[in-house]
Motif scaffolding. Structure first.
Motif, mmCIF file in Angstrom:
data_model
loop_
_atom_site.group_PDB
_atom_site.id
_atom_site.type_symbol
_atom_site.label_atom_id
_atom_site.label_comp_id
_atom_site.label_asym_id
_atom_site.label_seq_id
_atom_site.Cartn_x
_atom_site.Cartn_y
_atom_site.Cartn_z
ATOM 1 N N LYS A 145 -4.849 -12.723 0.198
ATOM 2 C CA LYS A 145 -3.536 -12.198 0.571
ATOM 3 C C LYS A 145 -3.386 -12.199 2.084
ATOM 4 O O LYS A 145 -3.943 -11.348 2.776
ATOM 5 C CB LYS A 145 -3.362 -10.791 -0.006
ATOM 6 N N ARG A 146 -2.619 -13.124 2.586
ATOM 7 C CA ARG A 146 -2.351 -13.168 4.014
ATOM 8 C C ARG A 146 -1.274 -12.141 4.364
ATOM 9 O O ARG A 146 -0.275 -12.003 3.651
ATOM 10 C CB ARG A 146 -1.900 -14.563 4.425
ATOM 11 N N ALA A 286 -3.192 -0.434 2.735
ATOM 12 C CA ALA A 286 -2.683 -1.641 3.389
ATOM 13 C C ALA A 286 -1.544 -2.235 2.579
ATOM 14 O O ALA A 286 -1.624 -2.293 1.347
ATOM 15 C CB ALA A 286 -3.804 -2.674 3.544
ATOM 16 N N PRO A 287 -0.483 -2.676 3.229
ATOM 17 C CA PRO A 287 0.616 -3.322 2.497
ATOM 18 C C PRO A 287 0.235 -4.716 2.042
ATOM 19 O O PRO A 287 -0.734 -5.308 2.526
ATOM 20 C CB PRO A 287 1.736 -3.368 3.546
ATOM 21 N N GLY A 288 1.004 -5.226 1.084
ATOM 22 C CA GLY A 288 0.803 -6.593 0.633
ATOM 23 C C GLY A 288 -0.118 -6.746 -0.544
ATOM 24 O O GLY A 288 -0.510 -7.865 -0.889
ATOM 25 N N ILE A 289 -0.484 -5.640 -1.187
ATOM 26 C CA ILE A 289 -1.398 -5.715 -2.334
ATOM 27 C C ILE A 289 -0.626 -5.639 -3.639
ATOM 28 O O ILE A 289 -0.751 -6.493 -4.507
ATOM 29 C CB ILE A 289 -2.445 -4.581 -2.273
ATOM 30 N N THR A 300 -8.949 0.548 -2.284
ATOM 31 C CA THR A 300 -7.830 0.076 -1.468
ATOM 32 C C THR A 300 -6.523 0.320 -2.216
ATOM 33 O O THR A 300 -6.424 0.049 -3.405
ATOM 34 C CB THR A 300 -7.996 -1.412 -1.123
ATOM 35 N N TYR A 301 -5.500 0.810 -1.491
ATOM 36 C CA TYR A 301 -4.255 1.252 -2.096
ATOM 37 C C TYR A 301 -3.065 0.584 -1.418
ATOM 38 O O TYR A 301 -3.004 0.485 -0.192
ATOM 39 C CB TYR A 301 -4.098 2.769 -1.934
#
Length: 497
Positions: A145-146, A286-289, A300-301
Protein backbone atom coordinates in the motif's frame (compact mmCIF):
# COMPACT_ATOMS: atom_id res chain seq x y z
CA UNK A 1 50.56 -47.69 5.42
CA UNK A 2 50.25 -51.39 4.62
CA UNK A 3 48.82 -52.69 1.37
CA UNK A 4 45.87 -54.15 3.32
CA UNK A 5 45.21 -50.75 4.91
CA UNK A 6 45.42 -49.04 1.52
CA UNK A 7 43.00 -51.53 0.02
CA UNK A 8 40.65 -51.13 3.00
CA UNK A 9 40.83 -47.32 2.70
CA UNK A 10 40.21 -47.58 -1.04
CA UNK A 11 37.16 -49.77 -0.49
CA UNK A 12 35.80 -47.40 2.17
CA UNK A 13 36.38 -44.36 -0.04
CA UNK A 14 34.62 -46.03 -2.96
CA UNK A 15 31.69 -46.91 -0.71
CA UNK A 16 31.53 -43.33 0.54
CA UNK A 17 31.52 -42.02 -3.01
CA UNK A 18 28.75 -44.44 -3.93
CA UNK A 19 26.77 -43.29 -0.86
CA UNK A 20 27.18 -39.62 -1.80
CA UNK A 21 26.24 -40.36 -5.38
CA UNK A 22 23.18 -42.24 -4.21
CA UNK A 23 22.21 -39.35 -1.95
CA UNK A 24 22.62 -36.83 -4.76
CA UNK A 25 20.49 -38.96 -7.03
CA UNK A 26 17.81 -39.27 -4.35
CA UNK A 27 17.58 -35.50 -3.86
CA UNK A 28 14.32 -34.07 -5.18
CA UNK A 29 12.84 -30.59 -5.63
CA UNK A 30 10.98 -29.15 -2.67
CA UNK A 31 7.23 -28.76 -3.17
CA UNK A 32 6.10 -25.36 -4.52
CA UNK A 33 3.32 -25.22 -1.90
CA UNK A 34 2.97 -26.29 1.71
CA UNK A 35 -0.31 -28.15 1.07
CA UNK A 36 -2.95 -25.69 2.24
CA UNK A 37 -6.23 -26.48 0.42
CA UNK A 38 -7.32 -22.82 0.39
CA UNK A 39 -4.02 -21.53 -1.03
CA UNK A 40 -2.18 -24.37 -2.79
CA UNK A 41 0.85 -22.24 -3.73
CA UNK A 42 1.34 -20.69 -0.29
CA UNK A 43 4.53 -21.74 1.43
CA UNK A 44 7.00 -24.32 0.18
CA UNK A 45 8.23 -27.80 1.00
CA UNK A 46 11.63 -29.20 1.89
CA UNK A 47 12.88 -26.78 4.55
CA UNK A 48 12.00 -24.91 7.74
CA UNK A 49 13.11 -21.32 8.34
CA UNK A 50 14.42 -20.29 11.76
CA UNK A 51 15.36 -16.66 11.08
CA UNK A 52 15.03 -13.86 8.53
CA UNK A 53 17.36 -10.89 8.41
CA UNK A 54 15.69 -8.29 6.17
CA UNK A 55 17.98 -5.34 5.37
CA UNK A 56 16.44 -2.85 2.95
CA UNK A 57 16.53 0.65 1.52
CA UNK A 58 13.31 2.44 0.58
CA UNK A 59 12.77 5.66 -1.37
CA UNK A 60 9.22 6.97 -0.82
CA UNK A 61 9.24 9.28 -3.84
CA UNK A 62 9.86 6.44 -6.31
CA UNK A 63 8.54 3.46 -4.29
CA UNK A 64 11.83 1.70 -4.96
CA UNK A 65 12.69 -1.04 -2.47
CA UNK A 66 16.14 -2.63 -2.58
CA UNK A 67 18.36 -4.69 -0.35
CA UNK A 68 19.06 -8.19 0.88
CA UNK A 69 17.18 -10.81 2.84
CA UNK A 70 19.24 -13.51 4.54
CA UNK A 71 17.36 -16.67 5.47
CA UNK A 72 18.64 -19.20 8.00
CA UNK A 73 16.91 -22.55 7.48
CA UNK A 74 17.21 -26.30 7.89
CA UNK A 75 16.31 -28.86 5.25
CA UNK A 76 13.62 -31.46 5.94
CA UNK A 77 14.49 -33.63 2.91
CA UNK A 78 17.30 -34.10 0.42
CA UNK A 79 16.82 -31.11 -1.86
CA UNK A 80 17.92 -30.66 -5.45
CA UNK A 81 16.18 -27.28 -5.58
CA UNK A 82 13.63 -25.32 -3.56
CA UNK A 83 11.14 -22.48 -3.85
CA UNK A 84 10.71 -19.17 -2.11
CA UNK A 85 7.56 -17.04 -2.36
CA UNK A 86 8.52 -13.69 -3.88
CA UNK A 87 7.39 -11.21 -6.51
CA UNK A 88 10.17 -8.60 -6.75
CA UNK A 89 13.03 -8.66 -9.25
CA UNK A 90 16.00 -10.62 -7.91
CA UNK A 91 19.58 -9.84 -8.97
CA UNK A 92 21.46 -12.61 -7.17
CA UNK A 93 21.09 -15.57 -4.81
CA UNK A 94 23.72 -17.39 -2.80
CA UNK A 95 23.15 -20.69 -1.01
CA UNK A 96 25.77 -21.52 1.60
CA UNK A 97 28.02 -18.84 0.08
CA UNK A 98 27.85 -20.30 -3.43
CA UNK A 99 26.13 -18.48 -6.29
CA UNK A 100 22.89 -20.25 -7.19
CA UNK A 101 20.84 -20.08 -10.36
CA UNK A 102 17.17 -19.16 -10.16
CA UNK A 103 14.00 -18.50 -12.11
CA UNK A 104 10.90 -16.45 -11.24
CA UNK A 105 7.30 -16.88 -12.32
CA UNK A 106 3.92 -16.13 -10.75
CA UNK A 107 5.29 -15.33 -7.32
CA UNK A 108 7.44 -18.46 -7.15
CA UNK A 109 11.20 -17.97 -6.91
CA UNK A 110 12.81 -21.31 -7.81
CA UNK A 111 16.36 -21.67 -6.49
CA UNK A 112 18.80 -24.20 -7.96
CA UNK A 113 21.89 -24.48 -5.73
CA UNK A 114 25.24 -25.65 -7.07
CA UNK A 115 25.08 -28.72 -4.87
CA UNK A 116 22.18 -30.76 -3.58
CA UNK A 117 21.33 -30.15 0.06
CA UNK A 118 21.31 -33.07 2.49
CA UNK A 119 18.31 -33.61 4.76
CA UNK A 120 18.87 -32.10 8.19
CA UNK A 121 21.53 -29.66 7.04
CA UNK A 122 21.77 -25.98 7.92
CA UNK A 123 21.30 -23.64 4.99
CA UNK A 124 21.98 -19.91 4.60
CA UNK A 125 20.21 -18.25 1.68
CA UNK A 126 21.05 -14.69 0.64
CA UNK A 127 18.69 -12.98 -1.82
CA UNK A 128 19.50 -9.54 -3.26
CA UNK A 129 16.78 -7.58 -5.06
CA UNK A 130 15.49 -4.20 -6.22
CA UNK A 131 12.06 -3.31 -7.56
CA UNK A 132 8.89 -1.24 -7.17
CA UNK A 133 6.49 -3.29 -4.98
CA UNK A 134 3.34 -1.42 -6.02
CA UNK A 135 3.94 -2.47 -9.64
CA UNK A 136 3.22 -6.13 -8.82
CA UNK A 137 -0.20 -7.75 -8.52
CA UNK A 138 -1.50 -11.26 -7.90
CA UNK A 139 -4.91 -12.00 -9.40
CA UNK A 140 -5.29 -8.26 -9.96
CA UNK A 141 -4.56 -7.38 -6.32
CA UNK A 142 -1.60 -5.46 -4.87
CA UNK A 143 -1.12 -5.91 -1.14
CA UNK A 144 1.66 -3.32 -0.89
CA UNK A 145 0.00 0.00 0.00
CA UNK A 146 1.70 3.14 -1.22
CA UNK A 147 0.74 6.25 0.76
CA UNK A 148 1.24 10.00 0.37
CA UNK A 149 4.43 9.90 2.44
CA UNK A 150 5.60 6.30 2.27
CA UNK A 151 4.18 2.79 2.18
CA UNK A 152 2.57 0.05 4.25
CA UNK A 153 3.50 -3.61 3.94
CA UNK A 154 0.36 -4.84 5.72
CA UNK A 155 -2.24 -7.45 4.74
CA UNK A 156 -3.68 -10.90 5.40
CA UNK A 157 -3.31 -13.67 4.38
CA UNK A 158 -0.52 -12.48 2.14
CA UNK A 159 1.94 -9.56 2.22
CA UNK A 160 5.44 -11.02 2.53
CA UNK A 161 6.05 -11.68 -1.15
CA UNK A 162 5.74 -7.95 -1.90
CA UNK A 163 8.81 -7.09 0.21
CA UNK A 164 10.86 -10.12 1.24
CA UNK A 165 11.33 -13.74 0.04
CA UNK A 166 9.97 -16.34 2.42
CA UNK A 167 8.34 -19.65 3.14
CA UNK A 168 5.01 -17.86 3.21
CA UNK A 169 2.67 -19.87 5.44
CA UNK A 170 1.80 -19.62 9.17
CA UNK A 171 3.13 -23.13 9.82
CA UNK A 172 6.71 -21.98 9.21
CA UNK A 173 7.33 -19.29 11.81
CA UNK A 174 10.69 -17.67 12.45
CA UNK A 175 12.38 -14.87 14.33
CA UNK A 176 13.10 -11.64 12.48
CA UNK A 177 15.51 -8.75 12.22
CA UNK A 178 14.09 -5.95 10.07
CA UNK A 179 16.12 -2.85 9.23
CA UNK A 180 15.11 -0.28 6.64
CA UNK A 181 17.07 2.80 5.56
CA UNK A 182 15.00 5.81 4.47
CA UNK A 183 15.70 9.50 3.81
CA UNK A 184 16.23 11.53 6.97
CA UNK A 185 12.94 12.65 8.50
CA UNK A 186 11.03 9.50 7.48
CA UNK A 187 10.08 6.95 10.14
CA UNK A 188 9.95 3.15 9.89
CA UNK A 189 7.85 1.02 12.27
CA UNK A 190 7.97 -2.77 12.47
CA UNK A 191 7.49 -5.64 14.93
CA UNK A 192 9.05 -6.40 18.28
CA UNK A 193 11.79 -4.45 19.98
CA UNK A 194 13.05 -1.13 18.67
CA UNK A 195 16.83 -1.41 18.30
CA UNK A 196 17.43 2.22 17.50
CA UNK A 197 18.45 4.17 14.43
CA UNK A 198 21.77 4.66 12.68
CA UNK A 199 22.63 7.75 10.65
CA UNK A 200 24.12 7.04 7.24
CA UNK A 201 26.50 9.30 5.33
CA UNK A 202 24.15 9.77 2.38
CA UNK A 203 21.47 11.67 4.30
CA UNK A 204 19.54 8.53 5.15
CA UNK A 205 18.69 6.88 8.48
CA UNK A 206 18.42 3.16 9.16
CA UNK A 207 15.65 1.96 11.52
CA UNK A 208 16.17 -1.41 13.24
CA UNK A 209 13.62 -3.80 14.76
CA UNK A 210 13.90 -7.30 16.24
CA UNK A 211 11.27 -10.01 16.91
CA UNK A 212 12.43 -12.53 19.48
CA UNK A 213 9.50 -14.97 19.34
CA UNK A 214 8.36 -17.16 16.43
CA UNK A 215 6.39 -15.01 13.98
CA UNK A 216 4.32 -15.83 10.90
CA UNK A 217 5.33 -14.19 7.64
CA UNK A 218 2.04 -12.31 7.10
CA UNK A 219 2.30 -10.83 10.61
CA UNK A 220 5.68 -9.28 9.78
CA UNK A 221 5.22 -5.75 8.49
CA UNK A 222 6.65 -2.28 7.95
CA UNK A 223 4.96 1.10 8.06
CA UNK A 224 7.01 3.85 6.43
CA UNK A 225 6.18 7.53 6.41
CA UNK A 226 5.71 10.55 8.66
CA UNK A 227 4.86 9.31 12.15
CA UNK A 228 4.86 10.53 15.70
CA UNK A 229 6.57 7.68 17.57
CA UNK A 230 5.78 7.32 21.27
CA UNK A 231 7.79 5.04 23.55
CA UNK A 232 6.76 4.08 27.07
CA UNK A 233 6.80 1.16 29.49
CA UNK A 234 3.85 -1.13 30.28
CA UNK A 235 2.98 -1.99 33.90
CA UNK A 236 4.64 -5.38 33.37
CA UNK A 237 7.90 -3.67 32.36
CA UNK A 238 7.64 -4.35 28.64
CA UNK A 239 8.48 -1.64 26.10
CA UNK A 240 5.49 -0.05 24.38
CA UNK A 241 5.89 1.60 20.98
CA UNK A 242 2.93 3.39 19.45
CA UNK A 243 3.08 5.38 16.22
CA UNK A 244 0.59 7.80 14.72
CA UNK A 245 0.65 9.08 11.17
CA UNK A 246 0.90 12.86 10.94
CA UNK A 247 -2.01 12.69 8.48
CA UNK A 248 -4.78 11.59 10.88
CA UNK A 249 -6.58 14.93 11.02
CA UNK A 250 -9.50 15.04 13.45
CA UNK A 251 -9.09 11.31 14.20
CA UNK A 252 -5.69 11.81 15.83
CA UNK A 253 -6.75 12.38 19.43
CA UNK A 254 -9.49 9.71 19.53
CA UNK A 255 -6.94 7.28 18.07
CA UNK A 256 -4.48 8.11 20.82
CA UNK A 257 -7.23 7.83 23.44
CA UNK A 258 -7.73 4.25 22.23
CA UNK A 259 -4.34 2.85 21.26
CA UNK A 260 -2.52 4.34 24.26
CA UNK A 261 -4.66 2.00 26.39
CA UNK A 262 -3.13 -1.10 24.78
CA UNK A 263 -1.26 -2.15 27.97
CA UNK A 264 -4.49 -1.83 29.98
CA UNK A 265 -6.38 -3.99 27.49
CA UNK A 266 -3.52 -6.49 27.44
CA UNK A 267 -3.50 -6.70 31.22
CA UNK A 268 -7.26 -7.36 31.24
CA UNK A 269 -7.12 -10.07 28.56
CA UNK A 270 -4.35 -11.89 30.44
CA UNK A 271 -7.00 -12.78 33.02
CA UNK A 272 -8.87 -14.80 30.38
CA UNK A 273 -6.10 -15.97 28.05
CA UNK A 274 -3.03 -16.35 30.26
CA UNK A 275 0.28 -14.45 30.22
CA UNK A 276 0.91 -12.16 27.26
CA UNK A 277 3.16 -14.22 24.95
CA UNK A 278 5.48 -11.59 23.42
CA UNK A 279 8.30 -9.21 24.28
CA UNK A 280 6.75 -5.84 23.40
CA UNK A 281 3.42 -4.08 22.93
CA UNK A 282 2.00 -1.25 20.88
CA UNK A 283 0.01 -0.10 17.89
CA UNK A 284 0.18 1.98 14.73
CA UNK A 285 -2.52 4.20 13.23
CA UNK A 286 -2.09 4.98 9.54
CA UNK A 287 -4.44 5.94 6.70
CA UNK A 288 -4.74 3.91 3.53
CA UNK A 289 -5.40 0.50 5.07
CA UNK A 290 -9.18 0.13 5.31
CA UNK A 291 -8.96 -2.45 8.10
CA UNK A 292 -7.11 -3.30 11.30
CA UNK A 293 -4.53 -6.08 11.43
CA UNK A 294 -2.90 -7.88 14.34
CA UNK A 295 0.74 -7.52 13.28
CA UNK A 296 2.68 -9.34 16.00
CA UNK A 297 3.33 -7.05 19.02
CA UNK A 298 2.14 -3.98 17.09
CA UNK A 299 -1.36 -4.01 15.61
CA UNK A 300 -2.17 -1.48 12.90
CA UNK A 301 -5.44 0.47 12.60
CA UNK A 302 -7.09 2.56 9.94
CA UNK A 303 -7.97 5.98 11.46
CA UNK A 304 -11.61 5.58 10.40
CA UNK A 305 -12.06 3.26 13.40
CA UNK A 306 -11.88 6.39 15.54
CA UNK A 307 -14.04 8.70 13.45
CA UNK A 308 -16.77 8.77 16.13
CA UNK A 309 -14.47 8.97 19.12
CA UNK A 310 -12.35 6.54 21.08
CA UNK A 311 -12.82 2.88 20.19
CA UNK A 312 -11.23 0.43 22.59
CA UNK A 313 -13.21 -2.47 21.12
CA UNK A 314 -11.03 -2.64 18.04
CA UNK A 315 -7.99 -2.53 20.33
CA UNK A 316 -9.39 -5.44 22.36
CA UNK A 317 -10.00 -7.37 19.13
CA UNK A 318 -6.46 -6.92 17.83
CA UNK A 319 -4.75 -7.44 21.18
CA UNK A 320 -6.69 -10.70 21.60
CA UNK A 321 -5.14 -11.85 18.33
CA UNK A 322 -1.73 -11.78 19.98
CA UNK A 323 -2.85 -15.03 21.64
CA UNK A 324 -5.39 -16.25 19.06
CA UNK A 325 -3.71 -15.95 15.67
CA UNK A 326 -0.20 -14.74 16.47
CA UNK A 327 1.09 -16.99 19.25
CA UNK A 328 -1.29 -19.82 18.32
CA UNK A 329 -1.66 -19.64 14.55
CA UNK A 330 -3.81 -21.55 12.10
CA UNK A 331 -2.54 -24.91 10.89
CA UNK A 332 -4.40 -24.33 7.64
CA UNK A 333 -6.33 -21.24 6.62
CA UNK A 334 -9.63 -23.12 7.01
CA UNK A 335 -8.98 -22.87 10.78
CA UNK A 336 -9.51 -19.09 10.67
CA UNK A 337 -12.30 -19.31 13.30
CA UNK A 338 -9.58 -19.93 15.87
CA UNK A 339 -8.35 -16.41 15.07
CA UNK A 340 -11.45 -14.36 14.38
CA UNK A 341 -14.10 -16.02 16.53
CA UNK A 342 -12.01 -15.55 19.66
CA UNK A 343 -10.81 -12.02 18.84
CA UNK A 344 -14.43 -11.04 18.27
CA UNK A 345 -15.43 -12.67 21.54
CA UNK A 346 -12.74 -10.63 23.29
CA UNK A 347 -14.88 -7.60 22.42
CA UNK A 348 -17.74 -9.24 24.37
CA UNK A 349 -15.40 -9.75 27.33
CA UNK A 350 -14.23 -6.14 27.15
CA UNK A 351 -17.86 -5.01 26.99
CA UNK A 352 -18.60 -6.90 30.21
CA UNK A 353 -15.47 -5.44 31.81
CA UNK A 354 -16.36 -1.80 31.07
CA UNK A 355 -20.04 -2.28 31.92
CA UNK A 356 -21.48 -1.67 28.47
CA UNK A 357 -23.27 -4.97 27.95
CA UNK A 358 -22.80 -8.59 28.97
CA UNK A 359 -21.56 -11.27 26.63
CA UNK A 360 -25.06 -12.77 26.72
CA UNK A 361 -26.65 -9.47 25.67
CA UNK A 362 -24.19 -9.06 22.80
CA UNK A 363 -24.72 -12.66 21.68
CA UNK A 364 -28.49 -12.26 21.61
CA UNK A 365 -28.23 -8.97 19.77
CA UNK A 366 -26.03 -10.46 17.03
CA UNK A 367 -28.30 -13.47 16.74
CA UNK A 368 -31.35 -11.23 16.21
CA UNK A 369 -29.50 -8.89 13.86
CA UNK A 370 -29.46 -11.40 10.99
CA UNK A 371 -32.82 -12.81 9.79
CA UNK A 372 -33.14 -16.51 9.11
CA UNK A 373 -33.08 -16.02 5.33
CA UNK A 374 -29.88 -13.96 5.42
CA UNK A 375 -26.89 -15.27 3.45
CA UNK A 376 -24.96 -14.65 6.65
CA UNK A 377 -26.12 -18.00 8.01
CA UNK A 378 -24.91 -19.91 4.95
CA UNK A 379 -21.21 -19.23 5.63
CA UNK A 380 -19.65 -21.84 7.91
CA UNK A 381 -17.07 -20.40 10.34
CA UNK A 382 -15.43 -23.80 10.77
CA UNK A 383 -14.70 -24.08 7.04
CA UNK A 384 -15.74 -20.88 5.25
CA UNK A 385 -13.80 -21.38 2.02
CA UNK A 386 -11.08 -19.11 0.68
CA UNK A 387 -13.59 -16.68 -0.85
CA UNK A 388 -15.25 -16.11 2.55
CA UNK A 389 -12.18 -16.22 4.77
CA UNK A 390 -13.04 -12.80 6.25
CA UNK A 391 -16.81 -12.92 5.88
CA UNK A 392 -18.83 -11.37 8.69
CA UNK A 393 -20.08 -14.79 9.73
CA UNK A 394 -16.54 -15.90 10.59
CA UNK A 395 -16.45 -13.03 13.07
CA UNK A 396 -20.01 -12.71 14.37
CA UNK A 397 -21.27 -16.28 14.11
CA UNK A 398 -17.78 -17.29 15.18
CA UNK A 399 -18.20 -15.27 18.37
CA UNK A 400 -21.60 -16.90 18.93
CA UNK A 401 -19.91 -20.30 18.71
CA UNK A 402 -17.43 -19.25 21.40
CA UNK A 403 -20.28 -18.04 23.61
CA UNK A 404 -22.18 -21.28 23.01
CA UNK A 405 -19.17 -23.14 24.38
CA UNK A 406 -19.04 -20.88 27.43
CA UNK A 407 -22.73 -21.42 28.15
CA UNK A 408 -22.45 -25.18 27.69
CA UNK A 409 -19.42 -25.84 29.90
CA UNK A 410 -19.61 -22.99 32.44
CA UNK A 411 -17.12 -20.25 33.16
CA UNK A 412 -14.61 -22.31 35.12
CA UNK A 413 -14.15 -24.90 32.38
CA UNK A 414 -14.42 -22.27 29.62
CA UNK A 415 -11.58 -20.11 30.84
CA UNK A 416 -9.51 -23.19 31.67
CA UNK A 417 -9.92 -24.28 28.04
CA UNK A 418 -8.77 -20.89 26.74
CA UNK A 419 -5.71 -20.75 28.97
CA UNK A 420 -4.75 -24.35 28.33
CA UNK A 421 -5.08 -23.86 24.56
CA UNK A 422 -2.87 -20.77 24.50
CA UNK A 423 -0.28 -22.47 26.72
CA UNK A 424 -0.17 -25.86 25.00
CA UNK A 425 -0.08 -24.36 21.51
CA UNK A 426 2.12 -21.37 22.36
CA UNK A 427 4.22 -20.24 19.36
CA UNK A 428 2.75 -23.09 17.33
CA UNK A 429 -0.30 -23.91 15.25
CA UNK A 430 -3.69 -25.46 15.86
CA UNK A 431 -6.77 -26.84 14.16
CA UNK A 432 -10.47 -26.48 14.93
CA UNK A 433 -10.64 -30.22 15.57
CA UNK A 434 -7.83 -30.00 18.14
CA UNK A 435 -9.63 -27.19 19.94
CA UNK A 436 -12.86 -29.23 20.05
CA UNK A 437 -10.96 -32.22 21.46
CA UNK A 438 -9.39 -30.03 24.16
CA UNK A 439 -12.79 -28.56 25.05
CA UNK A 440 -14.26 -32.02 25.49
CA UNK A 441 -11.28 -33.19 27.52
CA UNK A 442 -11.39 -30.24 29.95
CA UNK A 443 -15.18 -30.09 30.29
CA UNK A 444 -15.83 -33.83 30.30
CA UNK A 445 -18.69 -33.19 27.89
CA UNK A 446 -19.43 -34.45 24.41
CA UNK A 447 -19.63 -31.27 22.31
CA UNK A 448 -19.98 -32.52 18.74
CA UNK A 449 -23.55 -31.28 18.39
CA UNK A 450 -22.70 -27.80 19.69
CA UNK A 451 -19.79 -27.25 17.32
CA UNK A 452 -21.59 -28.90 14.42
CA UNK A 453 -24.50 -26.47 14.89
CA UNK A 454 -22.50 -23.27 15.21
CA UNK A 455 -19.49 -23.96 12.98
CA UNK A 456 -20.46 -26.47 10.31
CA UNK A 457 -24.22 -26.35 9.65
CA UNK A 458 -25.77 -23.83 7.24
CA UNK A 459 -28.87 -22.00 8.44
CA UNK A 460 -29.81 -20.07 11.54
CA UNK A 461 -29.71 -22.13 14.75
CA UNK A 462 -32.99 -22.41 16.66
CA UNK A 463 -31.92 -20.03 19.44
CA UNK A 464 -29.09 -17.77 20.51
CA UNK A 465 -26.57 -19.41 22.85
CA UNK A 466 -27.89 -19.23 26.40
CA UNK A 467 -31.26 -17.82 25.33
CA UNK A 468 -34.75 -19.29 25.34
CA UNK A 469 -36.03 -20.97 22.19
CA UNK A 470 -36.41 -18.72 19.17
CA UNK A 471 -40.19 -18.80 19.39
CA UNK A 472 -40.27 -17.35 22.90
CA UNK A 473 -37.30 -15.01 22.72
CA UNK A 474 -37.93 -11.41 23.71
CA UNK A 475 -36.64 -8.57 21.56
CA UNK A 476 -33.19 -7.69 22.85
CA UNK A 477 -32.18 -4.04 23.08
CA UNK A 478 -28.88 -3.05 21.52
CA UNK A 479 -26.18 -3.14 24.22
CA UNK A 480 -24.35 0.13 24.77
CA UNK A 481 -21.18 -1.46 23.48
CA UNK A 482 -22.58 -2.72 20.24
CA UNK A 483 -22.41 0.50 18.27
CA UNK A 484 -18.64 0.43 18.72
CA UNK A 485 -18.45 -3.31 18.11
CA UNK A 486 -20.43 -2.94 14.90
CA UNK A 487 -18.12 -0.14 13.75
CA UNK A 488 -15.20 -2.43 14.48
CA UNK A 489 -16.62 -5.15 12.26
CA UNK A 490 -17.91 -3.04 9.39
CA UNK A 491 -15.47 -0.45 8.10
CA UNK A 492 -14.97 0.63 4.54
CA UNK A 493 -16.76 -2.54 3.41
CA UNK A 494 -14.07 -4.57 5.12
CA UNK A 495 -13.54 -6.40 8.41
CA UNK A 496 -10.97 -6.22 11.08
CA UNK A 497 -8.57 -9.11 10.76
Amino acid sequence: MSLRAKLTLGTATAASLLLLAGTATAAEPGAPGIGDPYYPNAGNGGYDVSHYDIRLNYQPTSDNLSGTTTIVARTTQDLSRFNLDFLLKVSSIRVNNRVASFTQSGGELVVDPKQSLRKGSDVTIVVTYSDVPSSHAVDGYTAWKRTADGALAIDEPDIAQWWYPSNNHPTDKATFDVSVAVPDGVEVISNGLFNGTAKQINGWTRWRWRSLKPQATYLTYVAIGQFEVRQSTAPNGQPVVNAYSLNLGENELPAKASVERTPEVTEFLEQSFGPYPFEAQGGVVAPGIGFALENQTRSTYDPAFFRRGANTYVVAHEVAHQWFGDSVSVQRWRDIWLNEGFASYAEFLWSEHVGEGTAQENAEYIYDLYPADSAFWQVLPGDPGAADLFHGAVYDRGALAVHALRVAVGDEAFFTILKRWTQQKKYGNGTVEEFIALSESVSGQQLDELFQTWLFTPGKPAAAPGAATFATQAVVAEPKAFQKIRETHVLLDSHVH
